[in-house]
Write a protein that holds these residues in place. Structure first.
Motif, short mmCIF file in Angstrom:
data_model
loop_
_atom_site.label_atom_id
_atom_site.label_comp_id
_atom_site.label_asym_id
_atom_site.label_seq_id
_atom_site.Cartn_x
_atom_site.Cartn_y
_atom_site.Cartn_z
N GLY A 37 0.80 -1.22 0.00
CA GLY A 37 0.00 0.00 0.00
C GLY A 37 0.83 1.27 0.00
N PHE A 102 -1.65 -0.68 3.92
CA PHE A 102 -2.88 -1.33 4.34
C PHE A 102 -2.68 -2.00 5.70
CE2 PHE A 102 -3.38 -1.49 -0.36
CZ PHE A 102 -4.63 -0.88 -0.47
N LEU A 114 -9.84 -8.05 -1.83
CA LEU A 114 -8.66 -7.29 -2.24
C LEU A 114 -8.99 -6.80 -3.64
CD1 LEU A 114 -7.76 -9.58 -0.18
CD2 LEU A 114 -5.47 -9.29 -1.13
N TYR A 189 -10.16 -4.15 1.10
CA TYR A 189 -8.99 -3.34 0.78
C TYR A 189 -9.09 -3.01 -0.71
CZ TYR A 189 -7.07 -5.48 5.05
OH TYR A 189 -6.87 -5.92 6.34
N TYR A 212 -10.96 -0.20 3.62
CA TYR A 212 -9.78 0.65 3.52
C TYR A 212 -9.52 0.98 2.05
CZ TYR A 212 -9.13 -0.60 8.36
OH TYR A 212 -9.32 -0.76 9.71
N VAL A 253 -3.70 5.31 2.13
CA VAL A 253 -4.75 4.43 2.60
C VAL A 253 -5.55 5.08 3.73
CG1 VAL A 253 -5.27 2.18 3.61
CG2 VAL A 253 -3.40 2.39 1.95
#
Length: 261
Positions: A37, A102, A114, A189, A212, A253
């Protein structure tokens, strides 16, 4: 403490893996501290171009002290086009790793999405490699059948693909792939264009899922000093005392409930 010293990173290899999409491996000290991330800022060797290009980290190889970035050439004469002409043995000035990554620990014992869209696909790969969860569902969206990184994703989780033209996987976007395959998750995510992130923000709120989002934004300094890359937030930023946060430093993030898209 994140290392922000500029260094000359050695190019180990570079190849074009799809039309205008390049994969670049760099030997760099940033690999020691990098997390899924985060990103690095890459400078051209053209003295007339002072600002770096922020590029997300795709893979981390700590044993070799190397990072992989996968980027799209945005046009002739651009910084990314200059990078694409470089080859093994050349050096690129870089700073990193930058930003926050992340939160991997939030997925332990949970079902996870994801999700990557467009050039937000590459940073999902290292996340997939490191994430430890009950069920790992990788959902990535492409323009067409040039599904770069597909093999790597298949090796690291359950892969679902969407394409805008329907040439591979589900026709449409990642939300269409989630619906078509009846997928569910406790934590999400994601990295990609704002419309995709906005849709996931709404979806997460409706489903009660923790979400996130890694925001894409044009950056200047990359270290939080210039305030060129900000997003609206519900809380005031301690640096500027207004309702925004710096994507390069406070992000990229964010928890989906923190930001307004």
């Amino acid at each position: 403490m994140t290392n922000r010293k500029k260094e000359n990173a050695l190019i180990l290899s570079q190849e074009e893996i799809a039309s205008g999409i390049f994969s670049l491996w760099l030997k760099t000290e940033a690999s020691c501290q990098a997390k899924p991330g985060q990103f690095i800022s890459m400078y051209t060797n053209d003295g007339s171009r002072l600002l770096p290009r922020p590029i997300s980290i795709c893979e981390i190889d700590r044993d070799k002290g190397a990072l992989r970035v996968v980027y799209r050439v945005t046009g002739p004469g651009t910084g990314t086009e200059i990078f694409s002409r470089m080859k093994a043995g050349d050096v690129i000035p870089v700073i990193g790793p930058l930003g926050n990554g992340f939160p991997l620990e939030r997925a332990e014992g949970k079902r996870a999405f994801l999700i990557g869209g467009g050039i937000g696909v590459p940073p999902i790969l290292e996340l997939a490699k490191q994430l430890n969860c009950e069920k790992k569902q990788i959902i990535v969206g492409y323009r067409d059948q040039e599904t770069f990184l597909r093999q790597e994703f298949e090796e690291n989780g359950e892969l679902y693909i969407s394409t805008e033209d329907g040439s591979a996987g589900t026709r449409g976007n990642v939300m269409n792939a989630i619906e078509e395959n009846g997928l569910e998750a406790d934590v999400i995510y994601a990295c990609g264009p704002t419309p995709m992130l906005r849709a996931l923000q709404v979806y997460a709120a409706e489903k009660g899922a923790e979400c996130y989002l890694s925001l894409e934004e044009r950056m200047a300094c990359g270290i939080g000093a210039c305030l060129a890359c900000v997003c609206k937030t519900k809380e005031k930023d301690s640096h500027s005392n207004v309702n925004n946060k710096r994507i390069c430093k406070d992000g990229p993030v964010f928890l989906s409930t923190e930001v307004e898209l």
